[in-house]
Design a protein around this motif. Structure first.
Motif, PDB file in Angstrom:
ATOM      1  N   CYS A  85       0.669  -1.015  -0.063  1.00 23.95           N
ATOM      2  CA  CYS A  85       0.021   0.026   0.063  1.00 23.95           C
ATOM      3  C   CYS A  85       0.771   1.170  -0.102  1.00 23.95           C
ATOM      4  O   CYS A  85       0.514   2.140  -0.711  1.00 23.95           O
ATOM      5  N   SER A  86       1.860   1.201   0.895  1.00 20.71           N
ATOM      6  CA  SER A  86       2.658   2.400   1.144  1.00 20.71           C
ATOM      7  C   SER A  86       3.363   2.557  -0.394  1.00 20.71           C
ATOM      8  O   SER A  86       3.647   3.968  -0.681  1.00 20.71           O
ATOM      9  N   PHE A  89       0.544   4.187  -2.766  1.00 17.53           N
ATOM     10  CA  PHE A  89      -0.315   5.204  -2.191  1.00 17.53           C
ATOM     11  C   PHE A  89      -0.150   6.576  -2.754  1.00 17.53           C
ATOM     12  O   PHE A  89      -1.112   7.417  -3.177  1.00 17.53           O
ATOM     13  N   GLU A  90       1.089   7.018  -2.991  1.00 16.92           N
ATOM     14  CA  GLU A  90       1.299   8.425  -3.555  1.00 16.92           C
ATOM     15  C   GLU A  90       0.766   8.822  -4.925  1.00 16.92           C
ATOM     16  O   GLU A  90       0.227   9.718  -4.963  1.00 16.92           O
ATOM     17  N   ILE A  95      -8.451   5.660  -2.719  1.00 18.33           N
ATOM     18  CA  ILE A  95      -7.756   4.459  -1.951  1.00 18.33           C
ATOM     19  C   ILE A  95      -8.878   4.098  -0.998  1.00 18.33           C
ATOM     20  O   ILE A  95      -9.712   4.892  -0.204  1.00 18.33           O
ATOM     21  N   ILE A 131      -2.635   0.427   8.710  1.00 19.82           N
ATOM     22  CA  ILE A 131      -2.166   0.590   7.475  1.00 19.82           C
ATOM     23  C   ILE A 131      -3.139   1.980   7.119  1.00 19.82           C
ATOM     24  O   ILE A 131      -2.687   2.924   6.686  1.00 19.82           O
ATOM     25  N   THR A 134      -1.732   4.983   8.695  1.00 20.09           N
ATOM     26  CA  THR A 134      -0.560   5.493   8.232  1.00 20.09           C
ATOM     27  C   THR A 134      -0.833   6.075   7.028  1.00 20.09           C
ATOM     28  O   THR A 134      -0.250   7.332   6.675  1.00 20.09           O
ATOM     29  N   LEU A 135      -1.705   5.727   6.103  1.00 16.12           N
ATOM     30  CA  LEU A 135      -1.865   6.074   4.898  1.00 16.12           C
ATOM     31  C   LEU A 135      -2.752   7.824   5.073  1.00 16.12           C
ATOM     32  O   LEU A 135      -2.521   8.668   4.401  1.00 16.12           O
ATOM     33  N   LYS A 138      -0.610  10.741   5.365  1.00 14.37           N
ATOM     34  CA  LYS A 138       0.045  11.277   4.521  1.00 14.37           C
ATOM     35  C   LYS A 138      -0.752  11.553   3.442  1.00 14.37           C
ATOM     36  O   LYS A 138      -0.505  12.313   2.447  1.00 14.37           O
ATOM     37  N   LYS A 139      -2.050  11.508   3.750  1.00  8.75           N
ATOM     38  CA  LYS A 139      -3.224  12.164   2.720  1.00  8.75           C
ATOM     39  C   LYS A 139      -3.026  13.482   2.197  1.00  8.75           C
ATOM     40  O   LYS A 139      -2.911  14.403   3.057  1.00  8.75           O
ATOM     41  N   GLN A 143      -6.585  13.638  -2.571  1.00  5.40           N
ATOM     42  CA  GLN A 143      -6.977  12.073  -2.514  1.00  5.40           C
ATOM     43  C   GLN A 143      -8.224  11.946  -1.871  1.00  5.40           C
ATOM     44  O   GLN A 143      -8.617  12.782  -1.015  1.00  5.40           O
ATOM     45  N   LEU A 145      -9.962   9.362   0.465  1.00  3.34           N
ATOM     46  CA  LEU A 145      -9.303   8.087   1.199  1.00  3.34           C
ATOM     47  C   LEU A 145     -10.799   7.478   1.968  1.00  3.34           C
ATOM     48  O   LEU A 145     -11.534   7.966   2.729  1.00  3.34           O
TER      49      LEU A 145
END
Ligand code: CTP
Ligand code: CA
Length: 227
Positions: A85-86, A89-90, A95, A131, A134-135, A138-139, A143, A145
């Motif tokens: 996923c990491s 993700f970017e 997501i 997970i 964590t995402l 960084k969102k 995005q 999510l």
């Protein structure tokens, strides 16, 4: 925009979808898992692809065929799912984390099959990395999510707390009350909650139709972001 009315609503968008359970190894022949079939996540991956998105499906162990034109990335453990996923993700605009990720994993994996003894067995477990959280950290504002929640009590409040804590745009609450919803089956009943706490309750329907309901909410969110 209507000059491009032939184009699909998610054309040019990238989506990352997770599905299925994770398996946490105990020894070479055993694992800790759960009853997730992966059907909901696969249906979402398929729906987003049909709507024009380029879809990466990070999948735990399932018995399901890969949906047409979906890029599938198989993983086993929560740690492997985190890493997959990491790495995707970017570049993802959308997501959706529908996987049933193990919350705990054995502290160590026995290198040989654990032999039975006359005493009880205790397996020490440590927490896995969340997970989705964590995402969420960084969102970016571009995005969308989406997380899932499975609750057996105080459902709406717990789901809303998860949405806030993990910095999500939407959380999909799986209803455990209704027959025909949840693990394994081909139907589901969900409620979607947004950041303002507004809820949208959907009827019991096929997972394919639930996936399209979720996709419609995502399309509206992406359209609002880009307007
Ligand atoms: N999730 C995750 N990583 C984990 C655990 C959960 O990304 N290690 C994600 C799931 O994919 C789901 C969401 O978090 O989208 C909520 O999962 P859920 O099990 O309902 O909530 P938890 O935060 O794990 O809390 P609890 O199990 O205690 O209710
Ligand atoms: Ca959990």
């Amino acid at each position: 925009q209507h000059f491009f009315s032939n184009s699909l609503p998610l054309e040019g968008k990238r989506a990352l979808v997770t599905a299925g359970p994770t398996h946490e190894a105990i020894d070479p022949v055993r694992f800790i898992g759960n009853h997730s079939s992966g059907k909901m996540g696969y249906a979402i991956a398929s729906a987003l692809q049909s709507l024009g998105a380029t879809v990466t499906l990070v999948s735990g162990p399932t018995q399901l065929p890969t949906p047409p034109k979906v890029n599938r990335h198989d993983v086993t453990s929560a740690q492997e799912m985190l890493e997959a996923c990491s790495s995707h993700f970017e570049t993802a605009d959308i997501i959706v984390m529908s996987a049933a990720v193990a919350d705990y994993t054995p502290v160590s994996v026995a290198s040989q099959k654990i032999k039975k003894k006359d005493t009880n067995l205790e397996i020490a477990l440590k927490k896995t990395t969340d997970i989705l959280a964590t995402l969420g950290k960084k969102k970016t504002t571009k995005q969308t999510l989406v997380g899932f929640a499975l609750e057996t009590e105080n459902e709406l409040q717990n789901a809303q707390d998860k949405l806030q804590r993990k910095n999500l745009d939407y959380i999909v609450l799986n209803s455990m009350q209704d027959k025909g919803a949840g693990f394994g089956g081909d139907t589901n009943k969900v409620t979607m909650i947004d950041r303002k706490g507004e809820t949208q309750q959907f009827e019991l329907k096929s997972k394919k139709d639930v996936a399209n309901d979720i996709a419609a909410v995502i399309i509206a969110h992406q359209a609002a972001i880009n307007s």
